[in-house]
Design a protein around this motif. Structure first.
Motif, PDB file in Angstrom:
ATOM      1  N   MET A   1      67.735  11.493  12.886  1.00 27.50           N
ATOM      2  CA  MET A   1      68.720  11.201  11.853  1.00 27.50           C
ATOM      3  C   MET A   1      68.099  10.848  10.504  1.00 27.50           C
ATOM      4  SD  MET A   1      71.620  11.716  13.158  1.00 27.50           S
ATOM      5  CE  MET A   1      72.454  11.145  11.692  1.00 27.50           C
ATOM      6  N   ILE A   2      66.825  10.479  10.481  1.00 26.85           N
ATOM      7  CA  ILE A   2      66.230   9.921   9.261  1.00 26.85           C
ATOM      8  C   ILE A   2      66.304  10.895   8.088  1.00 26.85           C
ATOM      9  CG2 ILE A   2      64.113   9.084   8.198  1.00 26.85           C
ATOM     10  CD1 ILE A   2      63.294   8.059  11.002  1.00 26.85           C
ATOM     11  N   ALA A   3      65.750  12.086   8.261  1.00 24.49           N
ATOM     12  CA  ALA A   3      65.683  13.048   7.156  1.00 24.49           C
ATOM     13  C   ALA A   3      67.079  13.423   6.671  1.00 24.49           C
ATOM     14  CB  ALA A   3      64.918  14.291   7.594  1.00 24.49           C
ATOM     15  N   GLY A   4      68.003  13.650   7.610  1.00 20.66           N
ATOM     16  CA  GLY A   4      69.358  14.034   7.229  1.00 20.66           C
ATOM     17  C   GLY A   4      70.048  12.970   6.393  1.00 20.66           C
ATOM     18  N   LEU A   5      69.910  11.707   6.789  1.00 24.09           N
ATOM     19  CA  LEU A   5      70.544  10.618   6.048  1.00 24.09           C
ATOM     20  C   LEU A   5      69.935  10.450   4.659  1.00 24.09           C
ATOM     21  CD1 LEU A   5      70.919   7.989   8.910  1.00 24.09           C
ATOM     22  CD2 LEU A   5      72.780   9.129   7.690  1.00 24.09           C
ATOM     23  N   LEU A   6      68.602  10.507   4.578  1.00 25.90           N
ATOM     24  CA  LEU A   6      67.937  10.323   3.288  1.00 25.90           C
ATOM     25  C   LEU A   6      68.243  11.477   2.334  1.00 25.90           C
ATOM     26  CD1 LEU A   6      64.461   8.925   4.422  1.00 25.90           C
ATOM     27  CD2 LEU A   6      66.380   7.665   3.429  1.00 25.90           C
ATOM     28  N   VAL A   7      68.209  12.705   2.836  1.00 25.71           N
ATOM     29  CA  VAL A   7      68.496  13.869   1.988  1.00 25.71           C
ATOM     30  C   VAL A   7      69.954  13.847   1.544  1.00 25.71           C
ATOM     31  CG1 VAL A   7      68.688  16.379   1.948  1.00 25.71           C
ATOM     32  CG2 VAL A   7      66.675  15.306   2.961  1.00 25.71           C
ATOM     33  N   ALA A   8      70.869  13.596   2.484  1.00 27.88           N
ATOM     34  CA  ALA A   8      72.288  13.527   2.135  1.00 27.88           C
ATOM     35  C   ALA A   8      72.551  12.404   1.142  1.00 27.88           C
ATOM     36  CB  ALA A   8      73.130  13.337   3.398  1.00 27.88           C
ATOM     37  N   GLY A   9      71.888  11.262   1.353  1.00 25.66           N
ATOM     38  CA  GLY A   9      72.056  10.146   0.441  1.00 25.66           C
ATOM     39  C   GLY A   9      71.575  10.469  -0.962  1.00 25.66           C
ATOM     40  N   HIS A  10      70.476  11.198  -1.061  1.00 19.03           N
ATOM     41  CA  HIS A  10      69.933  11.573  -2.373  1.00 19.03           C
ATOM     42  C   HIS A  10      70.895  12.482  -3.121  1.00 19.03           C
ATOM     43  CE1 HIS A  10      67.069  12.786  -5.459  1.00 19.03           C
ATOM     44  NE2 HIS A  10      67.320  14.052  -5.150  1.00 19.03           N
ATOM     45  N   PHE A  11      71.365  13.534  -2.476  1.00 21.75           N
ATOM     46  CA  PHE A  11      72.232  14.493  -3.147  1.00 21.75           C
ATOM     47  C   PHE A  11      73.646  13.961  -3.372  1.00 21.75           C
ATOM     48  CE2 PHE A  11      68.929  17.420  -1.584  1.00 21.75           C
ATOM     49  CZ  PHE A  11      68.687  18.127  -2.748  1.00 21.75           C
ATOM     50  N   ALA A  12      74.082  13.033  -2.526  1.00 24.19           N
ATOM     51  CA  ALA A  12      75.413  12.448  -2.703  1.00 24.19           C
ATOM     52  C   ALA A  12      75.392  11.242  -3.638  1.00 24.19           C
ATOM     53  CB  ALA A  12      75.987  12.034  -1.344  1.00 24.19           C
ATOM     54  N   HIS A  13      74.186  10.823  -4.075  1.00 23.15           N
ATOM     55  CA  HIS A  13      74.019   9.611  -4.901  1.00 23.15           C
ATOM     56  C   HIS A  13      74.535   8.377  -4.163  1.00 23.15           C
ATOM     57  CE1 HIS A  13      74.669  12.725  -8.313  1.00 23.15           C
ATOM     58  NE2 HIS A  13      73.389  12.681  -7.977  1.00 23.15           N
ATOM     59  N   SER A  14      74.344   8.375  -2.850  1.00 21.62           N
ATOM     60  CA  SER A  14      74.899   7.313  -2.011  1.00 21.62           C
ATOM     61  C   SER A  14      73.815   6.335  -1.575  1.00 21.62           C
ATOM     62  CB  SER A  14      75.579   7.918  -0.768  1.00 21.62           C
ATOM     63  OG  SER A  14      75.932   6.901   0.148  1.00 21.62           O
TER      64      SER A  14
ATOM     65  N   GLU B   1      71.115   3.482   5.300  1.00 25.34           N
ATOM     66  CA  GLU B   1      71.141   3.884   6.712  1.00 25.34           C
ATOM     67  C   GLU B   1      69.851   4.593   7.100  1.00 25.34           C
ATOM     68  OE1 GLU B   1      74.611   5.641   8.724  1.00 25.34           O
ATOM     69  OE2 GLU B   1      75.634   5.396   6.806  1.00 25.34           O
ATOM     70  N   GLY B   2      69.409   5.520   6.253  1.00 25.61           N
ATOM     71  CA  GLY B   2      68.178   6.241   6.547  1.00 25.61           C
ATOM     72  C   GLY B   2      66.987   5.306   6.641  1.00 25.61           C
ATOM     73  N   GLY B   3      66.917   4.334   5.733  1.00 28.08           N
ATOM     74  CA  GLY B   3      65.836   3.351   5.789  1.00 28.08           C
ATOM     75  C   GLY B   3      65.900   2.509   7.041  1.00 28.08           C
ATOM     76  N   ASP B   4      67.115   2.155   7.436  1.00 24.82           N
ATOM     77  CA  ASP B   4      67.285   1.376   8.663  1.00 24.82           C
ATOM     78  C   ASP B   4      66.836   2.179   9.883  1.00 24.82           C
ATOM     79  OD1 ASP B   4      68.028  -0.684  10.379  1.00 24.82           O
ATOM     80  OD2 ASP B   4      70.108  -0.016  10.495  1.00 24.82           O
ATOM     81  N   PHE B   5      67.189   3.453   9.933  1.00 26.75           N
ATOM     82  CA  PHE B   5      66.779   4.302  11.054  1.00 26.75           C
ATOM     83  C   PHE B   5      65.261   4.464  11.075  1.00 26.75           C
ATOM     84  CE2 PHE B   5      71.110   4.935  11.634  1.00 26.75           C
ATOM     85  CZ  PHE B   5      71.390   5.787  12.689  1.00 26.75           C
TER      86      PHE B   5
ATOM     87  N   ALA C   1      76.753  -0.490   1.248  1.00 28.70           N
ATOM     88  CA  ALA C   1      75.318  -0.720   1.409  1.00 28.70           C
ATOM     89  C   ALA C   1      75.025  -2.207   1.567  1.00 28.70           C
ATOM     90  CB  ALA C   1      74.563  -0.159   0.196  1.00 28.70           C
ATOM     91  N   LEU C   2      75.760  -3.029   0.819  1.00 31.91           N
ATOM     92  CA  LEU C   2      75.590  -4.481   0.944  1.00 31.91           C
ATOM     93  C   LEU C   2      76.007  -4.953   2.331  1.00 31.91           C
ATOM     94  CD1 LEU C   2      74.705  -6.955  -0.661  1.00 31.91           C
ATOM     95  CD2 LEU C   2      77.090  -7.235  -1.395  1.00 31.91           C
ATOM     96  N   LEU C   3      77.072  -4.355   2.862  1.00 33.59           N
ATOM     97  CA  LEU C   3      77.501  -4.689   4.221  1.00 33.59           C
ATOM     98  C   LEU C   3      76.448  -4.275   5.241  1.00 33.59           C
ATOM     99  CD1 LEU C   3      79.575  -5.641   6.296  1.00 33.59           C
ATOM    100  CD2 LEU C   3      80.624  -3.374   6.191  1.00 33.59           C
ATOM    101  N   VAL C   4      75.860  -3.078   5.056  1.00 32.21           N
ATOM    102  CA  VAL C   4      74.796  -2.614   5.954  1.00 32.21           C
ATOM    103  C   VAL C   4      73.635  -3.603   5.938  1.00 32.21           C
ATOM    104  CG1 VAL C   4      73.057  -0.827   6.327  1.00 32.21           C
ATOM    105  CG2 VAL C   4      75.404  -0.174   5.787  1.00 32.21           C
ATOM    106  N   SER C   5      73.257  -4.051   4.740  1.00 34.67           N
ATOM    107  CA  SER C   5      72.139  -4.993   4.638  1.00 34.67           C
ATOM    108  C   SER C   5      72.474  -6.315   5.316  1.00 34.67           C
ATOM    109  CB  SER C   5      71.775  -5.234   3.175  1.00 34.67           C
ATOM    110  OG  SER C   5      72.771  -5.990   2.510  1.00 34.67           O
TER     111      SER C   5
END
Length: 206
Positions: free
Chosen positions: A19-32, A38-42, A173-177
């Motif tokens: 899941m790591i690469a997918g979350l980080l790439v999606a997060g980058h392009f979605a500005h999320s 999530e990607g960092g947590d994984f 993101a604050l909730l995730v943290s």
């Protein structure tokens, strides 16, 4: 039990790494920021799981019963560092303003992550929390990750429909943290108890 633990931890490690690469790439392009969190947590969990496999090996082959407790300590401290970093970035966005966040990638990526973590929790089994401290830490991390991913998916759905309220992504993101920090502090509490007692701690039922 030892062989079964290795097998289950290995499977959960593979699921996390997938899941790591997918979350980080999606997060980058979605500005999320929430997806990047999530990607960092994984990624953090994958490193902890890899260390955990080493600890299980040391315990079973070299009779080092405290190895998993020390790995749980590393895991707890790393999760605390991650939670502080994510929280700081989220607060910065909430204060300075969030860029436009594309909700659909957030929804899809987080929904997949939540489903993967549900599968991982089922693989670990409900009794994992009573096996030893290390297995309990893995189960708690997995459940927390699944809950966080589900919340982010809901936020993604809202953003996809509304096309506004982009600050919700930083709030997610604050909730995730926060979830990461709570799991880390609980784990750190149990590790400190084990180290002070000088034993390999086996948690009681909560």
């Amino acid at each position: 039990m030892a062989v079964t633990q290795r097998r289950r931890v290995t499977i959960v490690l593979i699921l996390n790494m997938s899941m790591i690469a997918g979350l980080l790439v999606a997060g980058h392009f979605a500005h999320s920021l929430s997806l990047v969190a999530e990607g960092g947590d994984f990624l953090a969990d994958s490193l902890a799981l890899a260390l955990g496999l080493l600890a299980i090996y040391l315990r079973d082959r070299h009779r080092n019963e405290k190895a998993t407790t020390w790995v749980a300590l590393v895991n707890a401290l790393w999760l605390l560092v991650l939670s502080v970093g994510v929280a700081a970035s989220a607060i910065q966005r909430l204060v300075s303003g969030s860029p436009e966040v594309h909700g659909l990638p957030v929804l899809v990526a987080s929904a997949i992550a939540a489903a993967v973590m549900l599968c991982a929790a089922l693989i670990l089994g409900a009794d994992a929390g009573r096996e030893d401290l290390h297995m309990r830490s893995i189960l708690l991390d997995t459940i927390a990750d699944g809950v966080a991913a589900a919340v982010v998916a809901i936020v993604g759905a809202v953003l996809a429909v509304a096309q506004r309220w982009f600050w919700l992504d930083a709030a997610a993101a604050l909730l995730v943290s926060t979830l990461i920090a709570v799991a880390a502090l609980r784990l750190l509490r149990d590790v400190v108890r084990a180290l002070r007692a000088g034993i390999a701690y086996v948690p009681e039922d909560d």
